[in-house]
Design a protein around this motif. Structure first.
Motif, short mmCIF file in Angstrom:
data_model
loop_
_atom_site.label_atom_id
_atom_site.label_comp_id
_atom_site.label_asym_id
_atom_site.label_seq_id
_atom_site.Cartn_x
_atom_site.Cartn_y
_atom_site.Cartn_z
N GLU A 1 -0.45 -3.38 5.64
CA GLU A 1 -0.09 -2.24 6.50
C GLU A 1 -0.10 -0.96 5.69
N TYR B 1 0.38 0.80 0.51
CA TYR B 1 0.34 -0.29 1.48
C TYR B 1 1.48 -1.26 1.23
N THR C 1 7.86 1.11 11.89
CA THR C 1 6.89 2.02 11.29
C THR C 1 7.61 2.83 10.23
#
Length: 334
Positions: A183, A168, A230
């Motif tokens: 995230e 993460y 991303t």
């Protein structure tokens, strides 16, 4: 368990000891001073026993207006049978350690949105007598990316939930105490993460390439671009001999077939017609073909001993079924 260098004071080192705490030295290790206890909540029935197990450390190398970060795995909790589970992420201001500072050093707990609870393995409450073998003592990684003078971005790595790697990142307000949002960035990365790092530019430890992240796991190394919205980490293992094979298993009648057990990369089956195939998951140290019934393979595992049946009608030898035969059983081979 970890040693880190910060540049705000020349030769400023930090070190963490398992089941103890964090120390720092401002004279290149000639002497060490213990920092305040990391405030992991103590057991309700024993307030004198620290919950601190393993500690991972991260710090921005230039140390400018920054923090020291600690990722903690709890030691054994006799009340919940939780060993080396997630114990929190904490920060300590480097300014408070500078000579003449008017602020006493203290740790702040970084709030998060709960996604990190399974960082060191999935916590299950279905069996209260079950001692959870979480892996914060084995796989733990933390790194910090300096975004600007006011914000850092932390990267946290651990074990797996099922076969899903736990990796993460989250933005940290340097002056505050929140790590939000968190995230998930571990898609496609092998479980069991041991290292997260950024390379230096021109061999200068104060000039870090924060765009270029590298992650080290039980299954090799992965690399990604942190500037992407991303992030996608890609395997960089082609040409690297980084798979630990435990033992080979021979077929009684064919030299075209063999098995190989590996550390954390599964039980492997080679048929020269189809190539290598994965037949069992996890730490399969030994794979032995049953010479009395070559369609059956026995696999060992640290926590179980199982076997695989190969469909004899399938020339490629695809996995038909797998079941655990014995748990916590010794497996001795010639």
């Amino acid at each position: 368990t970890r040693v880190k260098l910060a540049g705000n004071i020349q030769f400023h080192f930090f070190a963490a000891r398992m089941n103890d705490g964090v120390y720092h030295s401002t004279n290149a290790g000639q002497s060490w001073t213990r920092l305040p206890d990391v405030p992991v909540p103590r057991e309700s029935y024993n307030q004198n026993t620290s919950r601190v197990g393993r500690i991972g450390l991260a710090v921005v190398p230039d140390g400018t207006n920054g923090n020291l970060y600690a990722l903690v795995a709890k030691n054994l909790d006799k009340l919940t049978n939780d060993s080396f589970g997630f114990g929190g992420v904490y920060s300590l201001s480097l300014r408070s350690l500078e000579p003449g500072s008017l602020k006493s050093p203290s740790w702040s707990f970084l709030l998060n949105d709960g996604k990190l609870l399974n960082l060191f393995g999935e916590i299950k409450d279905t069996d209260p007598s079950y001692t959870r073998a979480l892996q914060g003592d084995y796989d733990m990684a933390i790194a910090v990316e300096r975004r600007n003078a006011d914000t850092d971005r932390l990267y946290l790595g651990g074990s797996a939930v099922g076969i899903v790697s736990q990796l993460y990142r989250g933005v940290m307000d340097v002056a505050g105490g929140q790590l939000i949002p968190v995230e998930y960035i571990g898609s496609g990365v092998h479980p069991d993460i041991h290292a997260i790092t950024f390379p230096y530019k021109n061999d200068d430890i104060f000039d870090v390439d924060y765009q270029n992240i590298w992650v080290g796991t039980d299954g090799g190394v992965y690399q990604g671009d942190t500037t992407l919205t991303t992030i996608s980490l890609q395997s960089q293992n082609i040409g690297l001999s980084n798979m630990l094979l435990e033992k080979l298993g021979q077929h009684p009648t064919s030299s075209d077939i063999l098995t190989a057990g590996s550390q954390d990369s599964g039980g492997l089956y080679l048929n020269k017609i189809s190539g290598w195939e994965l037949k069992a998951g996890g730490d399969t140290g030994v794979g032995i073909i049953n010479w009395n019934n070559p369609e059956e393979i026995f696999w060992s595992h640290p926590l179980a001993f199982g076997n695989t049946w190969i469909n004899p009608q399938n020339p490629d030898g695809h996995l038909d079924r797998y079941e655990t035969v014995m748990k916590f059983a010794p497996f001795v081979t010639p």
